[in-house]
Design a protein around this motif. Structure first.
Motif, mmCIF file in Angstrom:
data_model
loop_
_atom_site.group_PDB
_atom_site.id
_atom_site.type_symbol
_atom_site.label_atom_id
_atom_site.label_comp_id
_atom_site.label_asym_id
_atom_site.label_seq_id
_atom_site.Cartn_x
_atom_site.Cartn_y
_atom_site.Cartn_z
ATOM 1 N N GLU A 30 -19.509 63.862 -63.909
ATOM 2 C CA GLU A 30 -20.139 64.935 -63.123
ATOM 3 C C GLU A 30 -19.362 65.128 -61.823
ATOM 4 N N ASP A 31 -18.992 66.387 -61.520
ATOM 5 C CA ASP A 31 -18.172 66.608 -60.322
ATOM 6 C C ASP A 31 -18.952 67.170 -59.138
ATOM 7 N N GLU A 32 -20.267 67.373 -59.280
ATOM 8 C CA GLU A 32 -21.084 67.833 -58.159
ATOM 9 C C GLU A 32 -21.764 66.630 -57.512
ATOM 10 N N CYS B 60 -24.729 64.341 -59.170
ATOM 11 C CA CYS B 60 -24.383 62.960 -59.494
ATOM 12 C C CYS B 60 -25.364 61.988 -58.841
ATOM 13 N N ASN C 48 -15.682 61.968 -61.932
ATOM 14 C CA ASN C 48 -15.857 63.378 -61.593
ATOM 15 C C ASN C 48 -14.913 64.306 -62.362
ATOM 16 N N ASP C 49 -14.231 63.767 -63.370
ATOM 17 C CA ASP C 49 -13.408 64.623 -64.220
ATOM 18 C C ASP C 49 -13.388 64.068 -65.634
ATOM 19 N N ASP D 148 -21.223 66.805 -67.496
ATOM 20 C CA ASP D 148 -21.282 68.134 -66.906
ATOM 21 C C ASP D 148 -20.426 69.083 -67.746
ATOM 22 N N LEU E 289 -16.151 71.191 -65.193
ATOM 23 C CA LEU E 289 -15.418 70.145 -64.488
ATOM 24 C C LEU E 289 -14.026 70.665 -64.156
ATOM 25 N N GLY E 290 -13.412 70.065 -63.160
ATOM 26 C CA GLY E 290 -12.035 70.438 -62.854
ATOM 27 C C GLY E 290 -11.111 70.040 -63.995
#
Length: 219
Positions: free
Chosen positions: A7-9, A13, A33-34, A53, A56-57
């Motif tokens: 999860e990148d938020e 998270c 986060n990626d 998520d 994601l980036g």
């Protein structure tokens, strides 16, 4: 049940990790986060549940699932409902729309318990595959814990504490833990699972009844 969060938020998270810590049967194995970092972790550290998520980036959560490299049950988390149909095509267990409540989170976790998720339990020199949805209760027998399912009984040296982190069970007595989803009734200080009657001790009563209430079971 060992869980991984990708999860990148930061706020999402934080919410997820907080929810996980409120459920003793869930153990947080890692947070990334990626997608690529999460996938790298999964290759070396298998888990029983992935919170993923969608946006994601770099590689998206859906792209990660399309690689077919994720072998555990997946709960997708996103603020975008338009991806739901695609998600279910990829066989995800549930689809959580942000911001989601703790009650909705618990519902998603319960669906995992009812799915084909499984764990491997060390029993002597063997690793025994056990479906999470098949577990009825766990019984202490001297130095061993006996995991009861409708089809088998598995003896392991894992402690109750270790099993509670991996299995959808709740302690009700120094010698027993039960699968919440398999409880038929609670009456006069006892749990009924089929024909099995299991005592509830005073030290575990409050936490057990709280779990029963949250799961929607009638007392």
């Amino acid at each position: 049940m060992r869980c991984l969060i990708v999860e990148d938020e930061p706020l999402a998270c934080e919410r997820l990790t907080g929810y996980l810590r409120r459920m003793p049967q869930l153990q947080l194995a890692g947070v990334f986060n990626d997608a690529k970092s999460g996938l790298s972790f999964l290759r070396q550290n298998p888990v029983e549940l992935l919170f993923l998520d969608v946006h994601l980036g770099g590689m998206s959560g859906l792209e990660l699932l399309e690689t077919a490299l994720v072998k555990c049950p997946v709960i997708l988390t996103t603020a975008h409902p338009e991806h739901a149909l695609k998600a279910y095509d990829l066989k995800v267990v549930d689809y959580l729309l942000k911001p989601f409540t703790f009650e909705r989170f618990m519902q998603a976790v319960e669906r995992v318990s009812q799915s084909d998720a499984h764990v491997f339990i060390k029993s002597g020199a063997r690793l025994e595959r056990v479906g999470l949805s098949e577990i009825l209760y766990v019984e202490g027998q001297d130095d061993y814990r006996c995991i009861h399912t409708p089809h088998q009984q598995i003896l392991t040296l894992e402690t109750f504490g270790e099993l509670e982190q991996r299995l959808p069970i709740c302690r009700v007595h120094r010698s027993y833990a039960v699968a919440i989803g398999k409880v038929d009734s609670v009456e006069r200080g006892h749990v009924h699972i089929g024909e099995k009657v299991i005592p509830i001790s005073a030290s575990y009563r409050a936490s057990f009844l709280s779990r029963i209430a949250r799961s929607g079971k009638r007392r």
